[in-house]
Design a protein around this motif. Sequence first.
Motif, mmCIF file in Angstrom:
data_model
loop_
_atom_site.group_PDB
_atom_site.id
_atom_site.type_symbol
_atom_site.label_atom_id
_atom_site.label_comp_id
_atom_site.label_asym_id
_atom_site.label_seq_id
_atom_site.Cartn_x
_atom_site.Cartn_y
_atom_site.Cartn_z
ATOM 1 N N GLU A 51 4.088 -0.932 -5.743
ATOM 2 C CA GLU A 51 3.971 -0.075 -4.564
ATOM 3 C C GLU A 51 2.733 0.808 -4.707
ATOM 4 O OE1 GLU A 51 7.901 1.791 -4.786
ATOM 5 O OE2 GLU A 51 8.522 0.485 -3.134
ATOM 6 N N HIS A 52 2.352 1.491 -3.643
ATOM 7 C CA HIS A 52 1.221 2.418 -3.652
ATOM 8 C C HIS A 52 -0.043 1.748 -4.158
ATOM 9 C CE1 HIS A 52 4.301 5.329 -2.895
ATOM 10 N NE2 HIS A 52 4.921 5.025 -4.001
ATOM 11 N N ASP B 123 -8.040 -4.397 -10.531
ATOM 12 C CA ASP B 123 -8.258 -5.628 -9.771
ATOM 13 C C ASP B 123 -7.341 -6.718 -10.313
ATOM 14 O OD1 ASP B 123 -10.149 -4.281 -8.359
ATOM 15 O OD2 ASP B 123 -11.831 -5.036 -9.538
ATOM 16 N N ILE C 168 6.079 -6.491 -8.538
ATOM 17 C CA ILE C 168 5.985 -5.839 -7.230
ATOM 18 C C ILE C 168 5.436 -4.440 -7.432
ATOM 19 C CG2 ILE C 168 7.329 -5.015 -5.264
ATOM 20 C CD1 ILE C 168 9.238 -7.438 -5.894
ATOM 21 N N TYR D 183 -7.448 -6.585 9.512
ATOM 22 C CA TYR D 183 -8.628 -6.220 8.740
ATOM 23 C C TYR D 183 -9.132 -7.402 7.916
ATOM 24 C CZ TYR D 183 -11.712 -4.069 5.426
ATOM 25 O OH TYR D 183 -12.810 -3.777 4.671
ATOM 26 N N SER E 8 -8.984 -6.503 -4.845
ATOM 27 C CA SER E 8 -9.534 -5.253 -5.334
ATOM 28 C C SER E 8 -8.669 -4.088 -4.836
ATOM 29 C CB SER E 8 -10.953 -5.143 -4.795
ATOM 30 O OG SER E 8 -11.664 -4.185 -5.489
ATOM 31 N N THR E 9 -8.182 -3.251 -5.752
ATOM 32 C CA THR E 9 -7.354 -2.088 -5.382
ATOM 33 C C THR E 9 -7.824 -0.860 -6.150
ATOM 34 O OG1 THR E 9 -5.647 -1.995 -7.116
ATOM 35 C CG2 THR E 9 -5.416 -3.741 -5.480
ATOM 36 N N PRO E 10 -7.457 0.324 -5.724
ATOM 37 C CA PRO E 10 -7.842 1.523 -6.463
ATOM 38 C C PRO E 10 -7.249 1.556 -7.866
ATOM 39 C CG PRO E 10 -7.062 2.104 -4.252
ATOM 40 C CD PRO E 10 -6.758 0.657 -4.465
ATOM 41 N N VAL E 11 -6.137 0.864 -8.066
ATOM 42 C CA VAL E 11 -5.460 0.906 -9.358
ATOM 43 C C VAL E 11 -6.190 0.040 -10.363
ATOM 44 C CG1 VAL E 11 -3.282 0.452 -10.538
ATOM 45 C CG2 VAL E 11 -3.268 1.344 -8.190
ATOM 46 N N VAL F 253 -4.730 -3.060 -1.023
ATOM 47 C CA VAL F 253 -5.793 -4.018 -1.318
ATOM 48 C C VAL F 253 -6.958 -3.753 -0.373
ATOM 49 C CG1 VAL F 253 -6.441 -6.458 -1.333
ATOM 50 C CG2 VAL F 253 -4.176 -5.748 -2.143
ATOM 51 N N HIS F 254 -8.134 -3.542 -0.940
ATOM 52 C CA HIS F 254 -9.302 -3.245 -0.110
ATOM 53 C C HIS F 254 -10.123 -4.484 0.227
ATOM 54 C CE1 HIS F 254 -9.008 1.045 0.254
ATOM 55 N NE2 HIS F 254 -8.805 1.185 -1.030
ATOM 56 N N SER F 255 -10.110 -5.468 -0.680
ATOM 57 C CA SER F 255 -10.900 -6.663 -0.362
ATOM 58 C C SER F 255 -10.414 -7.860 -1.149
ATOM 59 C CB SER F 255 -12.381 -6.413 -0.654
ATOM 60 O OG SER F 255 -12.549 -6.225 -2.039
ATOM 61 N N SER G 131 0.816 -1.223 0.000
ATOM 62 C CA SER G 131 0.000 0.000 0.000
ATOM 63 C C SER G 131 0.850 1.275 0.000
ATOM 64 C CB SER G 131 -0.958 -0.001 1.191
ATOM 65 O OG SER G 131 -0.251 0.029 2.397
ATOM 66 N N HIS G 132 2.035 1.227 0.570
ATOM 67 C CA HIS G 132 2.906 2.410 0.576
ATOM 68 C C HIS G 132 4.141 2.107 -0.271
ATOM 69 C CE1 HIS G 132 1.110 3.965 4.636
ATOM 70 N NE2 HIS G 132 0.229 3.405 3.870
ATOM 71 N N LYS G 133 5.302 2.152 0.357
ATOM 72 C CA LYS G 133 6.513 1.778 -0.343
ATOM 73 C C LYS G 133 7.101 0.515 0.300
ATOM 74 C CE LYS G 133 9.460 4.936 -1.800
ATOM 75 N NZ LYS G 133 9.312 4.887 -3.268
#
Lengths: 372, 372, 372, 372
Positions: free
Chosen positions: B171-172, B194, B169, B210, B189-192, B175-177, B35-37
């Motif tokens: 970064e940024h 799926d 790999i 979570y 599922s990710t903002p970028v 994963v939401h679900s 999710s980050h780096k």
Amino acid sequence: MKKHFDVGIIGGGIIGQSIAYHLAKEGVSVLVLESHKIGTGATSAAAGMLGANSELENNDAFFQFAKESQRSYHILRDELSELSNINIQLVDNGMYKLAMTETEAESLKAVVKKHETVEWHPKEVVLEREPTLSSLIKGALYIPEDGHVSPTHVCAAFSKSASLLGATILEHTPVHSITKTATNEYELSTPVTDFICNHVVVANGVWSGYFFKQLGINAGMKPVKGECLSVKSNEINLERTIFYDHCYIVPKGDGRFVIGATMVEDDWNIVPTIGGIQSLIDKIKPIMPSISSAQLIDTWAGLRPQSDDGRPYIGQHPEGEKIYFATGHYRNGILLAPRTGMMVRDLILNKQQNEDYMNAFSLTRKHAQTMR
Amino acid sequence: MKKHFDVGIIGGGIIGQSIAYHLAKEGVSVLVLESHKIGTGATSAAAGMLGANSELENNDAFFQFAKESQRSYHILRDELSELSNINIQLVDNGMYKLAMTETEAESLKAVVKKHETVEWHPKEVVLEREPTLSSLIKGALYIPEDGHVSPTHVCAAFSKSASLLGATILEHTPVHSITKTATNEYELSTPVTDFICNHVVVANGVWSGYFFKQLGINAGMKPVKGECLSVKSNEINLERTIFYDHCYIVPKGDGRFVIGATMVEDDWNIVPTIGGIQSLIDKIKPIMPSISSAQLIDTWAGLRPQSDDGRPYIGQHPEGEKIYFATGHYRNGILLAPRTGMMVRDLILNKQQNEDYMNAFSLTRKHAQTMR
Amino acid sequence: MKKHFDVGIIGGGIIGQSIAYHLAKEGVSVLVLESHKIGTGATSAAAGMLGANSELENNDAFFQFAKESQRSYHILRDELSELSNINIQLVDNGMYKLAMTETEAESLKAVVKKHETVEWHPKEVVLEREPTLSSLIKGALYIPEDGHVSPTHVCAAFSKSASLLGATILEHTPVHSITKTATNEYELSTPVTDFICNHVVVANGVWSGYFFKQLGINAGMKPVKGECLSVKSNEINLERTIFYDHCYIVPKGDGRFVIGATMVEDDWNIVPTIGGIQSLIDKIKPIMPSISSAQLIDTWAGLRPQSDDGRPYIGQHPEGEKIYFATGHYRNGILLAPRTGMMVRDLILNKQQNEDYMNAFSLTRKHAQTMR
Amino acid sequence: MKKHFDVGIIGGGIIGQSIAYHLAKEGVSVLVLESHKIGTGATSAAAGMLGANSELENNDAFFQFAKESQRSYHILRDELSELSNINIQLVDNGMYKLAMTETEAESLKAVVKKHETVEWHPKEVVLEREPTLSSLIKGALYIPEDGHVSPTHVCAAFSKSASLLGATILEHTPVHSITKTATNEYELSTPVTDFICNHVVVANGVWSGYFFKQLGINAGMKPVKGECLSVKSNEINLERTIFYDHCYIVPKGDGRFVIGATMVEDDWNIVPTIGGIQSLIDKIKPIMPSISSAQLIDTWAGLRPQSDDGRPYIGQHPEGEKIYFATGHYRNGILLAPRTGMMVRDLILNKQQNEDYMNAFSLTRKHAQTMR
């Protein structure tokens, strides 16, 4: 037991914090959930130009909205400083939009006829006022109203002020889902805990697209990465922001000059690349040759949230859910943050709204206009 | 069209990257979503102590697992350097666990009887070898096998090696679900975008909690924040890591000394506080008075993922889903990363497993043992 | 061929740059030679308090000089911003000098009688205005005129303005010796080249002591190291600077709070130590307990140049050489920089001077007063 | 009372610290005086290439000296790590000197005949081993012995080891003059205090030129500024250092790639400029196109001390004073530091010396050879 708030705002950038501030001022119980740290996304990547005139071309609702937002920064400066003791670094010296060819000069001169506040300055005038610029310029459009702020200072001032007015602001708290409860409230689900809110605002920039999908909203959202750099030099002295060919040089009050920004579509990786930096230097050199001897201070990048037509989405969920959106501000997030905060506040509090704005920024609008 | 991978790993810290590396070595198509780096969460916050003996008290399955992991760092050093040209900074000088009172001395001497590789060193021996320590010490347990690595170097080396072996790999990319598809695959599922994967590994530290909730797994997970600082001083010279009362001083190969770590339960905010730094200084001063004249270089914090009994969760979804977990490593993530990577690889590839380990780290184990 | 200037200034801190600016404004040809980088010595280490009232106890020439300097910052703010577009971050909210015991309260109340611009505020008033302070305070002296600036911004603004007015400013150019030429000029010898000047100003802080010795001047000069730290916290909100027992908390306009400063005599090493940081935290905690939860942002140190009586040396060489001194400003360099620049300008240009100031700051004065 | 030492060394870069270390090992009482901080001048600016073969063209005394120095790094690695616990990050994977044209290829092939340890690798071999390079290369000279170290780690390890062996190392202590006392000792004059030494070593890089002048030595010394940058990228993987047209890419063991260096003559200002960075990118892009997508990590610059013929000055004062010089190492300071330290040690201790070296590096040598 789950914590309850009147309004839950997803996203702690300048947009989310402006909304939090404007709601907290009205006594509303507000929660801001930020997945990383406050103001470290597109907010911290922006140069802070308030380019209502320089960025927008038509005298339409969007332009009016931008002008109102621009003007409200003058009031906010004092209001936020009073509350939070943070200085938003508003500078009001105007902007020069350069012409490097005769064609560009003609095109800029034409703008003068449409906007009464702008002026055409011939080469000699521009060079006398900004002797750092290249002598190859053909003149410039002078836009006295387009100043700049420090985006991180604005965001910190909104955040601290909202917090002092009672808002709860949680960093490192990503929201994974918005679900409706049996009692018609909304549950915001996070790794830390879950929160119950009467209203939800989605304001997390390009990452808002995820909630569009989750909530069944058919509206485009993609990142346009922007890379920037800052330099220092005693040989460079600029009073005004310089704008040319989508690039700008913003003179900051600490002696730095911020140069930006590239536009890389569909790149989600928030690192400035060697190629991006090279392209900025190549663009700035002809308009300000002394850049070569300046010292590089820093480089960075951010993701602008771009809607289908380049205008923001500000409005309620199309099916009447008490879910609101404030995202897609593209290149104009800093400029539009104040007015966006007011508009969302009014939507939530059911105050009267400007109909033109509601139509212009609706999530279900027809995207007649092409992307800028 | 959605992208397809054999294994999707959620979390790009040292655990996720170790899993990615061990799978990529077997030719498996791997995706890591961070999710980050890469390596900026608990990984970058750790001092890198390989404290199998110093941290663990019982000669049980957990201890055996830790010892195997510790030993495998010697092979990994060469393997990863060969592939990625990154040096994991393995230092093998052992550790002193100090006694400041006679009671502590007795208790440490008792350990010598249980573990044949450790020795009791009386005060004079310790001070001759580590003259920087306070003359008030009563002696120390010498643990020759407990060295240290640089966690960010290990994580970068795993990541670059996995990448060179074909892993993807990103970064940024939060994963939401995790949802099951009609074809019995899993959609991340990710903002970028799926992603579709045959197997999923949840390895994102304390944030794994979570997915426990989302997937209906009843296992505890909470953060224990650890604050650290690093100092420099020509007056301090330590060959071995020093350990006392849950705090340590690790001599790094660049001349810095890393001092850690506080333990703040249920604090999700990843910033080092003035109070935390003060408590570390107060603790270290009696055992190494010259710390007062050292230069403060840096401070930071991270969230250790803590299970109900302080042992990691490594294993498959209890109901047979092709979802695997590798989290809850608490204070021992760096130490356990290599062996954890191998164990998850073997689970996914259906290789034979050590039964004791499967039981010890199962998500549905009885938490007989109290928290350390 | 050697380069020639009318005035050569040794030292590019805030004092040297103020002198350069004030001379360049008069059209004098000025050279500034700085051994490192502009404003990186004691200037960058200072918090920027303009504590004329809080730091000085007697209503004497020194106090008058300080008040004049303090007031001139209001004009300089606009003047420097106009020229250099750098904002010196002047904040004018006043200062609270705290009493933590009844004895301290009595002593501060006595001050009110001597200075008409200050007021005694009882505990309730202070806590209402600054609720972040400890409820254990007994009240505070309110000093409306003691604001603060950003020292590095002031120094950069002086430097850029001087440069735009024609001054030559060279970094990384240490001066090793001042020697008189056959034509009664002065040669400044540096590793880069030698410079010839009609007048020389020694303004390099504690390092000026070297030139005292070289030029046969019998005046004391020793370093008093000051260590500082800065913190951030949404829980801390201060409008005014807080001062207690030689320590201060200055609320900066970017949301940081600068806390300082230790006083370590005769220590030439410019690094903040763990011991120094610890002592600051220990001092601040009782007056502002919420400091414990604040985030540490940065630590640093600087060397204050201390004369025998704690007052600056501003004046000409006792034997009539065209060599001038502006050093020894101790804790008050930022406060005194504007007026010092004007005084040295007037000395060099043979303008009329305030006799009291000339006597008070003379290098050959009797040091009747004890050190503060 | 003034402090007395057997040997006073002016300059705390890698050269001065190597001398201090080699003398302290022999039990000599040593003082190092550094004007800023240890190893922050040209030392910290260097990439650390040990390019005996790549940088030097003739099989002469200079080359022999360089090879001896290069080899001694293998012993020093263990010796310094044992003493100081600092790892000098020696990497021994060799270097590729690229040919981009057929002419360059011919010229490099010719070198193979002169040096038996180097090999010509055709394009296919090079690209197989280093697939990150451009497919436009024509082949490369492979130099197995030219590895690299981390210059700041070497300097810190020398410094800490010397200190542990009894040397006194003072930072922030510039030496203004060397004067002979009535008792034939030398006084080193500094702002802090004066020091008396039996022997003095001038080893402060390009700033040594000032002492040449002060001591009446007629030898050239000028700065050649070098600008560098470092990048990170998972797409770049290099095992060996790459060298082309005076530029290099050094793969560091932490995943960074150091790219350098420009050569700007007679520029004393130690800041990397936009123009310098641009020129490096322009040079590297054709040989490694993927540099465009790499992340810029850092930029910096340093001043190489250049003698009249590009070779160092290592030797005693021509008139027999007990003053020694070790400077002018130009592009080869890191490579030559070990052997330089030994040579100065032997000069001071009157041990036997290699006559060829004494002639080659003498301050009064004839500069027959032209600058490289």
